[in-house]
Every structure is written in structure tokens, then in C-alpha cells.
Design a protein around this motif. Structure first.
Motif, PDB file in Angstrom:
ATOM      1  N   LEU A   1       8.821  26.661 122.860  1.00 51.49           N
ATOM      2  CA  LEU A   1      10.139  26.137 123.275  1.00 51.49           C
ATOM      3  C   LEU A   1      10.049  24.646 123.646  1.00 51.49           C
ATOM      4  CD1 LEU A   1      11.854  28.857 125.495  1.00 51.49           C
ATOM      5  CD2 LEU A   1      12.787  27.758 123.440  1.00 51.49           C
ATOM      6  N   ARG A   2       8.939  24.269 124.257  1.00 54.13           N
ATOM      7  CA  ARG A   2       8.755  22.851 124.645  1.00 54.13           C
ATOM      8  C   ARG A   2       8.743  21.940 123.410  1.00 54.13           C
ATOM      9  NH1 ARG A   2      10.215  20.385 128.819  1.00 54.13           N
ATOM     10  NH2 ARG A   2       8.427  19.518 129.944  1.00 54.13           N
ATOM     11  N   LEU A   3       8.349  22.536 122.265  1.00 51.63           N
ATOM     12  CA  LEU A   3       8.362  21.736 121.025  1.00 51.63           C
ATOM     13  C   LEU A   3       9.770  21.239 120.718  1.00 51.63           C
ATOM     14  CD1 LEU A   3       6.115  23.420 118.290  1.00 51.63           C
ATOM     15  CD2 LEU A   3       5.660  21.356 119.630  1.00 51.63           C
ATOM     16  N   LEU A   4      10.770  22.063 121.081  1.00 52.46           N
ATOM     17  CA  LEU A   4      12.155  21.620 120.813  1.00 52.46           C
ATOM     18  C   LEU A   4      12.517  20.417 121.692  1.00 52.46           C
ATOM     19  CD1 LEU A   4      14.077  25.004 120.338  1.00 52.46           C
ATOM     20  CD2 LEU A   4      13.183  23.449 118.593  1.00 52.46           C
ATOM     21  N   ASP A   5      12.024  20.430 122.946  1.00 54.50           N
ATOM     22  CA  ASP A   5      12.251  19.255 123.818  1.00 54.50           C
ATOM     23  C   ASP A   5      11.564  18.031 123.215  1.00 54.50           C
ATOM     24  OD1 ASP A   5      13.590  20.872 125.594  1.00 54.50           O
ATOM     25  OD2 ASP A   5      11.779  21.312 126.773  1.00 54.50           O
ATOM     26  N   LEU A   6      10.312  18.267 122.755  1.00 57.56           N
ATOM     27  CA  LEU A   6       9.540  17.171 122.174  1.00 57.56           C
ATOM     28  C   LEU A   6      10.257  16.615 120.945  1.00 57.56           C
ATOM     29  CD1 LEU A   6       6.900  15.610 122.399  1.00 57.56           C
ATOM     30  CD2 LEU A   6       5.805  17.367 120.985  1.00 57.56           C
ATOM     31  N   GLN A   7      10.757  17.551 120.118  1.00 57.10           N
ATOM     32  CA  GLN A   7      11.471  17.136 118.905  1.00 57.10           C
ATOM     33  C   GLN A   7      12.705  16.300 119.256  1.00 57.10           C
ATOM     34  OE1 GLN A   7      10.849  17.754 115.281  1.00 57.10           O
ATOM     35  NE2 GLN A   7      12.121  15.959 115.699  1.00 57.10           N
ATOM     36  N   GLY A   8      13.422  16.719 120.294  1.00 54.42           N
ATOM     37  CA  GLY A   8      14.613  15.982 120.727  1.00 54.42           C
ATOM     38  C   GLY A   8      14.251  14.569 121.160  1.00 54.42           C
ATOM     39  N   LEU A   9      13.152  14.455 121.919  1.00 50.44           N
ATOM     40  CA  LEU A   9      12.736  13.130 122.405  1.00 50.44           C
ATOM     41  C   LEU A   9      12.242  12.254 121.246  1.00 50.44           C
ATOM     42  CD1 LEU A   9      10.939  14.335 125.634  1.00 50.44           C
ATOM     43  CD2 LEU A   9      13.045  12.984 125.536  1.00 50.44           C
ATOM     44  N   ASP A  10      11.501  12.861 120.307  1.00 53.95           N
ATOM     45  CA  ASP A  10      11.021  12.088 119.153  1.00 53.95           C
ATOM     46  C   ASP A  10      12.189  11.617 118.286  1.00 53.95           C
ATOM     47  OD1 ASP A  10       8.341  11.974 119.680  1.00 53.95           O
ATOM     48  OD2 ASP A  10       7.863  13.846 118.647  1.00 53.95           O
ATOM     49  N   ALA A  11      13.203  12.489 118.139  1.00 56.15           N
ATOM     50  CA  ALA A  11      14.379  12.085 117.351  1.00 56.15           C
ATOM     51  C   ALA A  11      15.066  10.900 118.034  1.00 56.15           C
ATOM     52  CB  ALA A  11      15.350  13.257 117.211  1.00 56.15           C
ATOM     53  N   ARG A  12      15.118  10.959 119.372  1.00 55.65           N
ATOM     54  CA  ARG A  12      15.746   9.859 120.114  1.00 55.65           C
ATOM     55  C   ARG A  12      14.938   8.562 119.934  1.00 55.65           C
ATOM     56  NH1 ARG A  12      20.021   7.491 120.879  1.00 55.65           N
ATOM     57  NH2 ARG A  12      20.177   6.235 122.762  1.00 55.65           N
ATOM     58  N   LEU A  13      13.611   8.684 119.983  1.00 57.11           N
ATOM     59  CA  LEU A  13      12.759   7.493 119.788  1.00 57.11           C
ATOM     60  C   LEU A  13      12.952   6.918 118.383  1.00 57.11           C
ATOM     61  CD1 LEU A  13       9.468   8.624 121.600  1.00 57.11           C
ATOM     62  CD2 LEU A  13      10.932   6.691 122.252  1.00 57.11           C
ATOM     63  N   ASP A  14      13.058   7.808 117.394  1.00 57.80           N
ATOM     64  CA  ASP A  14      13.296   7.336 116.015  1.00 57.80           C
ATOM     65  C   ASP A  14      14.633   6.599 115.915  1.00 57.80           C
ATOM     66  OD1 ASP A  14      10.912   8.376 115.209  1.00 57.80           O
ATOM     67  OD2 ASP A  14      11.749  10.136 114.198  1.00 57.80           O
ATOM     68  N   GLN A  15      15.659   7.207 116.562  1.00 61.47           N
ATOM     69  CA  GLN A  15      16.997   6.573 116.546  1.00 61.47           C
ATOM     70  C   GLN A  15      16.942   5.181 117.173  1.00 61.47           C
ATOM     71  OE1 GLN A  15      19.687   8.956 118.841  1.00 61.47           O
ATOM     72  NE2 GLN A  15      19.936  10.500 117.218  1.00 61.47           N
ATOM     73  N   LEU A  16      16.239   5.101 118.321  1.00 60.27           N
ATOM     74  CA  LEU A  16      16.158   3.819 119.030  1.00 60.27           C
ATOM     75  C   LEU A  16      15.441   2.773 118.180  1.00 60.27           C
ATOM     76  CD1 LEU A  16      15.340   5.115 122.617  1.00 60.27           C
ATOM     77  CD2 LEU A  16      17.452   3.977 121.916  1.00 60.27           C
ATOM     78  N   ALA A  17      14.346   3.207 117.509  1.00 58.81           N
ATOM     79  CA  ALA A  17      13.605   2.260 116.657  1.00 58.81           C
ATOM     80  C   ALA A  17      14.483   1.804 115.501  1.00 58.81           C
ATOM     81  CB  ALA A  17      12.330   2.920 116.137  1.00 58.81           C
ATOM     82  N   HIS A  18      15.260   2.751 114.948  1.00 60.43           N
ATOM     83  CA  HIS A  18      16.163   2.401 113.846  1.00 60.43           C
ATOM     84  C   HIS A  18      17.230   1.426 114.322  1.00 60.43           C
ATOM     85  CE1 HIS A  18      19.707   3.053 111.195  1.00 60.43           C
ATOM     86  NE2 HIS A  18      18.781   2.928 110.269  1.00 60.43           N
ATOM     87  N   ARG A  19      17.796   1.704 115.497  1.00 59.64           N
ATOM     88  CA  ARG A  19      18.846   0.819 116.022  1.00 59.64           C
ATOM     89  C   ARG A  19      18.293  -0.583 116.283  1.00 59.64           C
ATOM     90  NH1 ARG A  19      21.398   2.801 121.295  1.00 59.64           N
ATOM     91  NH2 ARG A  19      21.327   0.667 122.063  1.00 59.64           N
ATOM     92  N   ARG A  20      17.050  -0.629 116.792  1.00 70.05           N
ATOM     93  CA  ARG A  20      16.414  -1.918 117.095  1.00 70.05           C
ATOM     94  C   ARG A  20      16.223  -2.725 115.808  1.00 70.05           C
ATOM     95  NH1 ARG A  20      11.901  -4.888 118.592  1.00 70.05           N
ATOM     96  NH2 ARG A  20      11.433  -5.045 120.811  1.00 70.05           N
ATOM     97  N   ARG A  21      15.810  -2.033 114.732  1.00 72.82           N
ATOM     98  CA  ARG A  21      15.586  -2.724 113.443  1.00 72.82           C
ATOM     99  C   ARG A  21      16.878  -3.194 112.799  1.00 72.82           C
ATOM    100  NH1 ARG A  21      12.239   1.570 112.319  1.00 72.82           N
ATOM    101  NH2 ARG A  21      13.850   2.533 111.024  1.00 72.82           N
ATOM    102  N   THR A  22      17.964  -2.414 113.011  1.00 74.64           N
ATOM    103  CA  THR A  22      19.198  -2.677 112.251  1.00 74.64           C
ATOM    104  C   THR A  22      20.310  -3.273 113.097  1.00 74.64           C
ATOM    105  OG1 THR A  22      19.940  -0.421 112.642  1.00 74.64           O
ATOM    106  CG2 THR A  22      18.710  -0.815 110.600  1.00 74.64           C
ATOM    107  N   LEU A  23      19.955  -3.873 114.228  1.00 75.19           N
ATOM    108  CA  LEU A  23      20.988  -4.533 115.050  1.00 75.19           C
ATOM    109  C   LEU A  23      21.766  -5.529 114.179  1.00 75.19           C
ATOM    110  CD1 LEU A  23      19.054  -5.383 118.362  1.00 75.19           C
ATOM    111  CD2 LEU A  23      20.989  -3.816 118.124  1.00 75.19           C
TER     112      LEU A  23
END
Ligand SMILES: [Zn+2]
Length: 247
Positions: free
Chosen positions: A9-31
Motif C-alpha cells: 500500500l505504501r507503494l501507492l503513496d510513493l507513486q503519488g509522490l514520484d508523480a508529483r516530483l515528475d510534474q514539478l520537474a516538467h513544470r520547471r522545464r516548461t515554464l
């Protein structure tokens, strides 16, 4: 592979956080400010090239103007000398007097022509000078816009980095709850599956590839012990069972 259901179940939390980190990195690149600043840099380079060209024309005209001034002055000096000679009363020969008068008349015409040239050069020099000033003012305007865009970009990057830092902290806490073997499987799958290593099995559907389980897999998953790590037969992602799995 076996793993405690709570760890799965903790993997789902981890997945959520990793998805958020990916989103943030994408947003940072595409400002949008990145493209805006690049465009403003191109505008600035173009304006600087135009300014250099106009400044070169202005200094050419300055030289032309100095030459025109000197030409006029030369004719004036010659006329002044002739006039002084005429006024001195020392020229008595009628032929020499006539020659002097005729030369003065021709010098006057020549002076008037040269003054027209001088005036035309002066007008062009003024036009080019005001073009230089306009280009400098345009460049200053673009520099102002660029500074504002850099300020907005830096503020956005700082906000993203702050959130990424907090998300990373949260991720480290979750990672401590997941066993090494399960974690490395998750990382491996995530690297090869578009950033999603673990997906919830929800209403008999893999939330990674969105496909519904077939009856064979459904029966197999229903009978699987809760500590068995399941993989989606379609996308090979780790499937995590929850109360909403519909098994
Ligand atoms: Zn799947």
C-alpha cells in the motif's frame, strides 16, 4: 515476490509522490518564462545589431559632415582673400579686376552648392542620430521586460524547488517503510513504464494501463495470498490491492 500488504500500500503513496516530483520537474522545464526570455534575447540581439549598423552610419555621416564643412570653409577663405585684395585698392589692372570679380561670383555659386551638400548631410546625420536613439530606447524597453521575466521565472523556480524539496522529504519517509527488494522492483518498473511503477487495482481495473482484468487473472488474483506482489498481465506494473479492488 512476497511483501507485507501494508508495504504494498505504501507503494501507492510513493507513486503519488514520484508523480508529483515528475510534474514539478516538467513544470520547471516548461515554464512559459523560458520561451519568453529566449524571445526577448533574440529581440535584444537584433536591436543591438541594428544599433551598431546605425551608429556606423552616424559616424560615416559625421566624417562626411566634417568634409563638407571643410569644403565650404575652403571656398569661403578663398573668397575672403579675393575680396580683401579687391578692397585693398592695390589691383589696378582692369583685366585682373574682372578676373577677381568673376572668380568671386563663381566662388559664391560654388559655396552655395557646397552649403546645400552640407545641409543635406546634416539632415541625414540628424535622422540617423534619432534612429540610434530610438533603437537604444527600444533596447532599454526590451531589457526591462527581460528583467521582469527573469524575476518571474526565478520566483516560479523557487516555489517549485521548495515544493520539490518537501515532496522529496516526504518520499524519503515513505521509502523507509518499503523493503529494499520491493523498492527496487518498483524503481525498475517505473523506469520502463512511463514513470508509473505501481498502480492500484480498482474496480477490477489496473489504474496504470486502465485495462480491466480478464476472468482468468481475476480468479487468480482473488485466490492470491495478500502478501504476494501482483503484476498487471497487460502492462507489467505492480498491482496493489485495496478495499476498492472489486475482487
Ligand atoms: Zn496494467
Amino acid at each position: 515476490m512476497k511483501a507485507d500488504p501494508a508495504e504494498q500500500l505504501r507503494l501507492l503513496d510513493l507513486q503519488g509522490l514520484d508523480a508529483r516530483l515528475d510534474q514539478l520537474a516538467h513544470r520547471r522545464r516548461t515554464l512559459p518564462e523560458h520561451a519568453e526570455i529566449e524571445q526577448l534575447d533574440r529581440d535584444l540581439r537584433r536591436l543591438r545589431d541594428l544599433t551598431v549598423a546605425a551608429e556606423t552610419r552616424a559616424s560615416d555621416l559625421e566624417r562626411e559632415q566634417a568634409k563638407a564643412d571643410a569644403d565650404v570653409e575652403q571656398v569661403r577663405a578663398r573668397a575672403r582673400r579675393d575680396q580683401a585684395r579687391l578692397d585693398s585698392g592695390r589691383v589696378s589692372s582692369p583685366k585682373e579686376l574682372m578676373d577677381l570679380q568673376s572668380e568671386l561670383a563663381s566662388l559664391a555659386r560654388r559655396q552655395s552648392e557646397l552649403e546645400d551638400v552640407e545641409l543635406a548631410v546634416m539632415e541625414r546625420a540628424e535622422e540617423v542620430q534619432s534612429e540610434v536613439e530610438r533603437l537604444r530606447a527600444d533596447a532599454a524597453g526590451v531589457e526591462g521586460k527581460r528583467a521582469a521575466a527573469v524575476g518571474r521565472r526565478d520566483a516560479a523556480v523557487e516555489e517549485i524547488d521548495n515544493e520539490a524539496y518537501l515532496t522529496q522529504q516526504a518520499r524519503e519517509a515513505v521509502v523507509r517503510d518499503v523493503g529494499g527488494e520491493l523498492l527496487s522492483l518498483y524503481e525498475k518498473v517505473r523506469a520502463s513504464s512511463a514513470g508509473i511503477g505501481a498502480a492500484e487495482l480498482k474496480q477490477r481495473r489496473c489504474q496504470g494501463c486502465r485495462l480491466e482484468l480478464n476472468t482468468v487473472d481475476l480468479a487468480r488474483f482473488r485466490d492470491a495470498p495478500s502478501d504476494e506482489v501482483l503484476r498487471c498481465e497487460e502492462c507489467r506494473r505492480i498491482l496493489v490491492r485495496t478495499a476498492e479492488s472489486g475482487l
